[in-house]
Scaffold this active site. Structure first.
Site, PDB file in Angstrom:
ATOM      1  N   GLU B  48       0.969  -1.232   0.096  1.00  0.00           N
ATOM      2  CA  GLU B  48       0.148   0.020  -0.026  1.00  0.00           C
ATOM      3  C   GLU B  48       0.906   1.225  -0.091  1.00  0.00           C
ATOM      4  O   GLU B  48       0.478   2.173  -0.687  1.00  0.00           O
ATOM      5  CB  GLU B  48      -0.816   0.172   1.216  1.00  0.00           C
ATOM      6  N   ASN B  52       0.804   3.981  -3.129  1.00  0.00           N
ATOM      7  CA  ASN B  52       1.058   5.509  -2.856  1.00  0.00           C
ATOM      8  C   ASN B  52       1.940   6.315  -3.360  1.00  0.00           C
ATOM      9  O   ASN B  52       1.738   7.260  -4.153  1.00  0.00           O
ATOM     10  CB  ASN B  52       0.841   5.693  -1.246  1.00  0.00           C
ATOM     11  N   ARG B 106      -9.425   3.661  -7.960  1.00  0.00           N
ATOM     12  CA  ARG B 106      -8.618   3.650  -6.857  1.00  0.00           C
ATOM     13  C   ARG B 106      -9.670   3.574  -5.797  1.00  0.00           C
ATOM     14  O   ARG B 106     -10.837   4.156  -5.740  1.00  0.00           O
ATOM     15  CB  ARG B 106      -8.154   4.866  -6.533  1.00  0.00           C
TER      16      ARG B 106
END
Lengths: 102, 148
Positions: B48, B52, B106
Protein backbone atom coordinates in the site's frame (compact mmCIF):
# COMPACT_ATOMS: atom_id res chain seq x y z
CA UNK A 1 -1.69 -11.25 -14.98
CA UNK A 2 -3.18 -13.70 -17.41
CA UNK A 3 -6.86 -14.53 -17.43
CA UNK A 4 -8.69 -17.59 -18.52
CA UNK A 5 -12.41 -17.48 -19.01
CA UNK A 6 -15.23 -19.97 -19.15
CA UNK A 7 -18.66 -19.28 -20.57
CA UNK A 8 -21.84 -20.97 -19.45
CA UNK A 9 -24.86 -19.44 -21.14
CA UNK A 10 -24.94 -15.80 -20.08
CA UNK A 11 -22.41 -16.35 -17.29
CA UNK A 12 -18.76 -15.64 -17.85
CA UNK A 13 -16.27 -16.79 -15.23
CA UNK A 14 -12.90 -15.04 -15.19
CA UNK A 15 -10.13 -17.06 -13.55
CA UNK A 16 -7.70 -14.56 -12.06
CA UNK A 17 -4.11 -15.64 -11.44
CA UNK A 18 -1.01 -13.99 -10.04
CA UNK A 19 -0.77 -10.83 -7.96
CA UNK A 20 -3.69 -8.44 -7.82
CA UNK A 21 -1.79 -5.31 -6.89
CA UNK A 22 -1.75 -1.94 -8.70
CA UNK A 23 0.69 -3.35 -11.26
CA UNK A 24 -1.31 -6.51 -11.90
CA UNK A 25 -4.72 -4.85 -11.92
CA UNK A 26 -4.04 -2.46 -14.81
CA UNK A 27 -3.83 -4.90 -17.76
CA UNK A 28 -6.49 -7.06 -16.13
CA UNK A 29 -8.92 -4.19 -15.97
CA UNK A 30 -8.62 -3.62 -19.74
CA UNK A 31 -9.16 -7.27 -20.58
CA UNK A 32 -12.17 -7.73 -18.33
CA UNK A 33 -13.79 -4.44 -19.37
CA UNK A 34 -13.44 -5.43 -23.01
CA UNK A 35 -15.09 -8.72 -22.17
CA UNK A 36 -17.93 -7.01 -20.30
CA UNK A 37 -18.76 -4.57 -23.12
CA UNK A 38 -18.27 -7.00 -26.00
CA UNK A 39 -19.98 -10.08 -24.56
CA UNK A 40 -22.40 -8.34 -22.14
CA UNK A 41 -22.75 -11.23 -19.69
CA UNK A 42 -25.72 -11.27 -17.30
CA UNK A 43 -23.44 -12.73 -14.65
CA UNK A 44 -19.74 -12.03 -14.25
CA UNK A 45 -17.92 -14.35 -11.88
CA UNK A 46 -14.47 -13.38 -10.63
CA UNK A 47 -12.64 -16.47 -9.46
CA UNK A 48 -9.78 -15.70 -7.05
CA UNK A 49 -8.51 -19.26 -6.78
CA UNK A 50 -5.22 -18.50 -8.52
CA UNK A 51 -4.56 -15.12 -6.94
CA UNK A 52 -1.39 -15.18 -4.84
CA UNK A 53 -1.58 -11.64 -3.46
CA UNK A 54 -4.15 -8.90 -3.09
CA UNK A 55 -4.12 -5.38 -1.67
CA UNK A 56 -6.53 -2.43 -1.90
CA UNK A 57 -5.78 -2.10 -5.62
CA UNK A 58 -7.51 -5.45 -5.93
CA UNK A 59 -10.48 -4.04 -4.04
CA UNK A 60 -10.58 -1.14 -6.50
CA UNK A 61 -10.54 -3.64 -9.32
CA UNK A 62 -13.51 -5.56 -7.91
CA UNK A 63 -15.45 -2.37 -7.17
CA UNK A 64 -14.82 -1.01 -10.66
CA UNK A 65 -16.01 -4.20 -12.31
CA UNK A 66 -19.02 -4.32 -10.00
CA UNK A 67 -20.01 -0.81 -11.10
CA UNK A 68 -19.59 -1.66 -14.76
CA UNK A 69 -21.53 -4.89 -14.75
CA UNK A 70 -24.39 -3.53 -12.65
CA UNK A 71 -24.60 -0.49 -14.94
CA UNK A 72 -25.29 -3.02 -17.70
CA UNK A 73 -27.97 -4.70 -15.61
CA UNK A 74 -25.79 -7.69 -14.76
CA UNK A 75 -24.52 -9.15 -11.50
CA UNK A 76 -21.05 -9.80 -10.14
CA UNK A 77 -20.00 -12.78 -8.07
CA UNK A 78 -16.73 -13.32 -6.23
CA UNK A 79 -15.67 -16.90 -5.66
CA UNK A 80 -12.77 -18.90 -4.26
CA UNK A 81 -11.26 -16.04 -2.30
CA UNK A 82 -9.06 -17.10 0.62
CA UNK A 83 -9.98 -15.92 4.15
CA UNK A 84 -7.08 -13.45 3.98
CA UNK A 85 -8.42 -11.94 0.75
CA UNK A 86 -11.89 -11.76 2.20
CA UNK A 87 -10.36 -9.85 5.12
CA UNK A 88 -8.92 -7.26 2.73
CA UNK A 89 -12.25 -7.02 0.89
CA UNK A 90 -14.16 -6.69 4.15
CA UNK A 91 -12.21 -3.51 4.89
CA UNK A 92 -14.00 -1.88 1.99
CA UNK A 93 -17.38 -3.06 3.16
CA UNK A 94 -17.51 -5.41 0.17
CA UNK A 95 -19.18 -8.00 2.41
CA UNK A 96 -22.31 -5.85 2.21
CA UNK A 97 -22.47 -6.04 -1.57
CA UNK A 98 -24.49 -8.83 -3.25
CA UNK A 99 -21.41 -10.40 -4.77
CA UNK A 100 -20.83 -13.44 -2.61
CA UNK A 101 -21.80 -16.91 -3.75
CA UNK A 102 -23.92 -18.73 -1.20
CA UNK B 1 16.52 1.20 21.77
CA UNK B 2 19.07 0.48 19.09
CA UNK B 3 18.02 -1.81 16.27
CA UNK B 4 19.71 -5.18 16.01
CA UNK B 5 19.51 -5.22 12.24
CA UNK B 6 18.57 -2.76 9.53
CA UNK B 7 18.21 -2.51 5.78
CA UNK B 8 17.68 0.31 3.35
CA UNK B 9 16.72 0.11 -0.26
CA UNK B 10 15.95 2.64 -2.98
CA UNK B 11 13.95 1.81 -6.06
CA UNK B 12 12.24 3.68 -8.88
CA UNK B 13 8.56 4.45 -8.57
CA UNK B 14 7.59 1.93 -11.23
CA UNK B 15 4.67 -0.39 -10.59
CA UNK B 16 6.82 -3.34 -11.61
CA UNK B 17 8.71 -2.78 -8.34
CA UNK B 18 5.68 -3.22 -6.07
CA UNK B 19 6.17 -6.98 -5.88
CA UNK B 20 9.91 -6.56 -5.41
CA UNK B 21 9.45 -4.15 -2.49
CA UNK B 22 7.03 -6.57 -0.79
CA UNK B 23 9.39 -9.48 -1.24
CA UNK B 24 12.46 -7.54 -0.14
CA UNK B 25 10.86 -6.47 3.14
CA UNK B 26 9.44 -9.95 3.75
CA UNK B 27 12.80 -11.58 3.07
CA UNK B 28 14.50 -9.25 5.54
CA UNK B 29 11.91 -9.72 8.30
CA UNK B 30 11.97 -13.51 7.81
CA UNK B 31 14.97 -13.70 10.14
CA UNK B 32 12.63 -12.97 13.06
CA UNK B 33 10.77 -16.18 12.22
CA UNK B 34 7.39 -14.48 11.89
CA UNK B 35 4.13 -16.36 11.47
CA UNK B 36 2.80 -16.63 7.91
CA UNK B 37 0.00 -14.21 8.74
CA UNK B 38 2.35 -11.61 10.17
CA UNK B 39 4.52 -11.68 7.08
CA UNK B 40 1.47 -11.43 4.83
CA UNK B 41 0.27 -8.41 6.83
CA UNK B 42 3.65 -6.73 6.39
CA UNK B 43 3.72 -7.44 2.66
CA UNK B 44 0.26 -5.94 2.23
CA UNK B 45 1.07 -2.82 4.23
CA UNK B 46 4.32 -2.27 2.31
CA UNK B 47 2.44 -2.76 -0.93
CA UNK B 48 0.00 0.00 0.00
CA UNK B 49 2.72 2.47 0.97
CA UNK B 50 4.77 1.82 -2.15
CA UNK B 51 1.70 2.03 -4.38
CA UNK B 52 0.90 5.44 -2.88
CA UNK B 53 4.35 6.66 -3.93
CA UNK B 54 3.84 5.39 -7.47
CA UNK B 55 0.24 6.51 -7.96
CA UNK B 56 0.25 9.77 -5.98
CA UNK B 57 3.67 11.03 -4.90
CA UNK B 58 5.18 10.65 -8.34
CA UNK B 59 1.96 10.76 -10.35
CA UNK B 60 3.53 12.56 -13.29
CA UNK B 61 7.13 11.37 -13.17
CA UNK B 62 9.45 8.62 -11.98
CA UNK B 63 11.13 9.25 -8.65
CA UNK B 64 12.87 7.33 -5.90
CA UNK B 65 11.15 5.35 -3.16
CA UNK B 66 13.22 4.94 0.01
CA UNK B 67 12.44 1.92 2.15
CA UNK B 68 14.05 1.39 5.52
CA UNK B 69 13.37 -1.54 7.84
CA UNK B 70 14.69 -1.88 11.38
CA UNK B 71 14.43 -4.98 13.54
CA UNK B 72 14.50 -4.73 17.34
CA UNK B 73 15.19 -7.28 20.08
CA UNK B 74 11.63 -7.25 21.38
CA UNK B 75 10.22 -8.31 18.00
CA UNK B 76 9.38 -4.81 16.90
CA UNK B 77 9.66 -4.20 13.15
CA UNK B 78 9.79 -0.61 11.97
CA UNK B 79 9.15 0.10 8.29
CA UNK B 80 9.63 3.54 6.79
CA UNK B 81 8.55 4.32 3.24
CA UNK B 82 9.64 7.73 2.09
CA UNK B 83 9.35 9.71 -1.14
CA UNK B 84 10.33 13.12 -2.47
CA UNK B 85 7.11 13.57 -4.35
CA UNK B 86 4.29 16.07 -4.36
CA UNK B 87 3.30 15.71 -0.69
CA UNK B 88 -0.18 15.56 0.85
CA UNK B 89 -1.95 18.90 1.45
CA UNK B 90 -4.39 17.47 4.03
CA UNK B 91 -3.11 14.31 5.69
CA UNK B 92 -6.19 13.87 7.87
CA UNK B 93 -8.45 13.93 4.80
CA UNK B 94 -6.14 11.63 2.87
CA UNK B 95 -6.34 9.06 5.64
CA UNK B 96 -10.14 8.96 5.61
CA UNK B 97 -11.31 5.55 4.43
CA UNK B 98 -12.50 5.57 0.82
CA UNK B 99 -11.18 9.10 0.17
CA UNK B 100 -9.04 9.18 -2.96
CA UNK B 101 -7.66 11.74 -5.39
CA UNK B 102 -6.77 8.95 -7.75
CA UNK B 103 -9.89 8.68 -9.88
CA UNK B 104 -11.70 5.60 -11.12
CA UNK B 105 -10.80 2.21 -9.75
CA UNK B 106 -8.80 3.62 -6.83
CA UNK B 107 -10.43 2.35 -3.66
CA UNK B 108 -9.11 5.01 -1.28
CA UNK B 109 -8.25 2.33 1.25
CA UNK B 110 -4.46 2.29 1.22
CA UNK B 111 -4.09 3.99 4.60
CA UNK B 112 -6.95 1.96 6.10
CA UNK B 113 -5.21 -1.26 5.12
CA UNK B 114 -1.90 -0.05 6.55
CA UNK B 115 -3.61 0.89 9.82
CA UNK B 116 -5.44 -2.42 10.04
CA UNK B 117 -2.49 -4.65 9.25
CA UNK B 118 0.21 -2.86 11.21
CA UNK B 119 0.25 -2.01 14.92
CA UNK B 120 1.11 1.66 14.45
CA UNK B 121 1.17 3.94 11.43
CA UNK B 122 1.97 7.59 11.07
CA UNK B 123 2.27 9.93 8.10
CA UNK B 124 4.43 13.05 7.80
CA UNK B 125 4.19 15.12 4.67
CA UNK B 126 5.17 18.49 3.24
CA UNK B 127 3.65 19.72 0.00
CA UNK B 128 6.34 20.01 -2.64
CA UNK B 129 8.86 18.09 -0.54
CA UNK B 130 7.55 14.58 0.03
CA UNK B 131 5.95 12.10 2.40
CA UNK B 132 7.17 9.61 4.98
CA UNK B 133 5.03 6.74 6.21
CA UNK B 134 6.33 5.05 9.36
CA UNK B 135 4.72 1.81 10.48
CA UNK B 136 5.47 -0.74 13.15
CA UNK B 137 4.49 -4.31 13.75
CA UNK B 138 5.36 -6.45 16.77
CA UNK B 139 6.26 -9.93 15.64
CA UNK B 140 5.05 -12.47 18.22
CA UNK B 141 7.99 -14.27 19.72
CA UNK B 142 7.51 -17.96 19.21
CA UNK B 143 8.61 -20.28 21.96
CA UNK B 144 11.33 -22.78 21.16
CA UNK B 145 9.03 -25.72 21.89
CA UNK B 146 6.37 -24.62 19.39
CA UNK B 147 7.22 -27.62 17.25
CA UNK B 148 7.67 -26.63 13.61
Amino acid sequence: MEIQTATNGTTITVYLTGELDHHGAAPLREQVDRLISARRPKRLVLDFGGVSFMDSSGIGFVMGRYKRITAQGGVLRVQSATPRMERVMRLAGLERLPIWND
Amino acid sequence: MKSMNEMRLVCSSRSANEGFARSAVAAFVAQLDPAVDELADLRTAVSEAVTNCIVHAYADRIGDIFIQVQLFENGRVMVKVRDRGCGIPDVKKAMEPLFTTGGEDRSGLGFSVMESFMDTMKVRSTVGKGTTVTMEKYIRRRRRDDGL
